[in-house]
Write a protein that holds these residues in place. Structure first.
Motif, PDB file in Angstrom:
ATOM      1  N   ASN A   1       0.871  -1.176   0.000  1.00  0.00           N
ATOM      2  CA  ASN A   1       0.000   0.000   0.000  1.00  0.00           C
ATOM      3  C   ASN A   1       0.908   1.227   0.000  1.00  0.00           C
ATOM      4  N   TYR A   2       0.658   2.133  -0.936  1.00  0.00           N
ATOM      5  CA  TYR A   2       1.579   3.254  -1.067  1.00  0.00           C
ATOM      6  C   TYR A   2       0.893   4.477  -1.662  1.00  0.00           C
ATOM      7  N   ASP A   3       1.570   5.607  -1.510  1.00  0.00           N
ATOM      8  CA  ASP A   3       1.170   6.850  -2.157  1.00  0.00           C
ATOM      9  C   ASP A   3       2.216   7.129  -3.232  1.00  0.00           C
ATOM     10  N   GLN A   4       1.761   7.348  -4.462  1.00  0.00           N
ATOM     11  CA  GLN A   4       2.703   7.641  -5.541  1.00  0.00           C
ATOM     12  C   GLN A   4       3.180   9.094  -5.441  1.00  0.00           C
ATOM     13  N   ASN A   5       2.254   9.997  -5.121  1.00  0.00           N
ATOM     14  CA  ASN A   5       2.570  11.407  -4.911  1.00  0.00           C
ATOM     15  C   ASN A   5       1.399  12.029  -4.156  1.00  0.00           C
ATOM     16  N   ASP A   6       1.425  13.335  -3.962  1.00  0.00           N
ATOM     17  CA  ASP A   6       0.355  13.990  -3.187  1.00  0.00           C
ATOM     18  C   ASP A   6      -1.027  13.799  -3.808  1.00  0.00           C
ATOM     19  N   ASN A   7      -1.084  13.633  -5.118  1.00  0.00           N
ATOM     20  CA  ASN A   7      -2.374  13.488  -5.802  1.00  0.00           C
ATOM     21  C   ASN A   7      -2.805  12.037  -5.979  1.00  0.00           C
ATOM     22  N   LYS A   8      -1.873  11.112  -5.882  1.00  0.00           N
ATOM     23  CA  LYS A   8      -2.189   9.680  -6.055  1.00  0.00           C
ATOM     24  C   LYS A   8      -1.826   8.952  -4.770  1.00  0.00           C
ATOM     25  N   ARG A   9      -2.803   8.882  -3.874  1.00  0.00           N
ATOM     26  CA  ARG A   9      -2.599   8.268  -2.567  1.00  0.00           C
ATOM     27  C   ARG A   9      -3.455   7.018  -2.420  1.00  0.00           C
ATOM     28  N   GLY A  10      -3.066   6.160  -1.474  1.00  0.00           N
ATOM     29  CA  GLY A  10      -3.886   5.001  -1.142  1.00  0.00           C
ATOM     30  C   GLY A  10      -3.907   3.927  -2.218  1.00  0.00           C
TER      31      GLY A  10
END
Length: 77
Positions: A32-41
């Motif tokens: 489970n990860y966030d790619q960046n501030d706009n792509k989370r969860g």
């Protein structure tokens, strides 16, 4: 849903981005990860071979002592 028993979830955040690995008895790993501030969860299933050596080191450093041997063995697969 994975039918295997969950062992432990280990967080190795990248700055303020989530970066969590959940290990299962059958060797599967839920990432489970966030790619960046706009792509989370985000969530994906990965194998240990897809985790970099430096990331494995971070995981083992953050791993609770009682799970360290088991997680270390799973990361070597």
């Amino acid at each position: 849903m994975n039918g295997s028993k969950e062992i432990v979830t280990i967080s190795v955040p990248k700055g303020d981005l989530d970066n969590d690995y959940t290990f299962f008895e059958d060797g599967k790993i839920r990432y489970n990860y966030d790619q960046n501030d706009n792509k989370r969860g985000l969530e994906t299933w990965i194998s240990a071979s897809r985790i970099t050596d430096s990331e494995k080191d971070k995981i083992l450093k953050a791993c609770p002592l009682q799970f360290k041997a088991k997680i270390s063995a799973l990361l070597k697969k």
